[in-house]
Design an enzyme around this catalytic site. Structure first.
Site: not given
Ligand code: F6P
Length: 326
Positions: A106, A129
């Site tokens: 997104d 994603t």
């Molecule tokens: O958008 C993918 C995702 O894994 C989400 O499910 C989660 O909320 C987020 O990214 C975690 O992001 P980061 O790896 O930056 O903590």
């Protein structure tokens, strides 16, 4: 005939299994149709800091089976500023890149849309994603692998949950979407899923307990989507301790292991098809679209729709889980 001669490719935001298969497909399809390909490292950040190298077909050998992304990824604050995007554009021009393929979720496609409009640049997006939360595509790259990972983890947790006759809250990713939690629950035979799409309307925990979800079982598994709207697994476990002290409750937060691992066949095939279609779209002078899949057909979804529209949870899935967990 399209004027485009050179395509840049980057991965951005959270990595997802299958991104490498998509990089391979974009690179090889582009070369196959006579285009030059430039690999951009570390997402939009690498565009700003000029981490750009030519990709030949050998650069993408032996990667289809690897999780993560060989191009690395980042969440880049600087790209949210006009100055940052200007630097990114200057680097694109310096390398004679005249179209871009962005693989991400997104936030990454939101950035792509702004960038494309600001500089009149052809950009095509691929839904990469694990969250499966992009509108207009039945599935996103990485979702199936993450779902299988969740299923494997829940199978293991079930062994100990059953032995101790415990109630387990297992928290899964998905940001504000419940696809992983709901389908993970169905696939692993869990008793329930607590998802943000329903949490605003009813108190799912109270409903679960009042319906006596423990009638015929001494142990239970509940998958919880990580969103603050659900209260998260920790929040729900606290509530159970206070409101229903007879339950022996435990929490397991699956975390980033859900993003790793070798992509499933479904994700590899999806990524390969979408990657090839991205180059068709570019050669066809499409811009500002995400390539998606609907009913097994490739579709072009305008960025604005993919990002802004809420992808709905199919109520039939909720009903199926409810019926099968008696
Ligand atoms: O958008 C993918 C995702 O894994 C989400 O499910 C989660 O909320 C987020 O990214 C975690 O992001 P980061 O790896 O930056 O903590």
């Amino acid at each position: 005939m399209s004027e485009i001669k050179c395509v840049g490719i980057l991965t951005s935001g959270g990595d997802a299994p299958g991104m490498n298969a998509a990089i391979r497909a974009v690179t090889r399809s582009a070369i196959y149709s006579g285009l030059k390909v430039m690999g951009i490292y570390r997402g939009y950040r690498g565009l700003i800091t000029d981490e750009i190298v030519e990709f030949k077909t050998q650069n993408v050998s032996n990667i289809i089976q690897q999780g993560g992304t060989i191009l690395k990824t980042a969440r880049c604050k600087e790209f949210e500023t006009k100055e940052g995007r200007q630097l990114a554009y200057d680097n694109l021009k310096r390398h004679n890149i005249d179209a871009l393929v962005v693989i991400g979720g997104d936030g990454s496609l939101t950035g792509a849309r702004i960038f494309a409009n600001e500089f009149d640049l052809p950009i095509v997006g691929l839904p990469g994603t694990i969250d499966n939360d992009l509108y207009g595509t039945d599935r996103t790259i990485g979702y199936d692998t993450a779902l299988n990972t969740i299923m494997d983890c829940v199978d293991k947790i079930r062994d100990t949950a059953t032995s101790h006759e415990r109630l387990f809250f297992i928290e899964v990713m998905g940001r504000d979407a419940g696809f992983l939690a709901l389908n993970g629950a169905i696939a692993s035979g869990a008793e329930a899923a607590i998802i943000p799409e329903i949490s605003t309307k009813v108190d799912q925990l109270a409903e679960l307990i009042q319906n006596g979800f423990r009638k015929s079982k001494n142990s239970s598994i509940v998958l919880v989507a990580e969103s603050p709207i659900t209260g998260g697994a920790m929040g729900l476990a606290e509530r159970v301790k206070n409101e229903y002290p007879s339950y022996d409750v435990r929490v397991s937060i699956l975390g980033h292991l859900q993003r790793g691992g070798s992509p499933t066949a479904a994700d590899r095939i999806l990524a390969s098809r979408l990657g090839a279609a991205a180059i068709d779209a570019i050669n066809d002078d499409q811009r500002n679209v995400m390539i998606g899949i609907r009913n097994d057909e490739i579709v072009y979804v305008p960025f604005v729709k993919a990002i802004k529209n809420d992808k709905r949870i199919n109520p039939e899935l909720i009903e199926t889980l409810r019926r099968l967990s008696i």
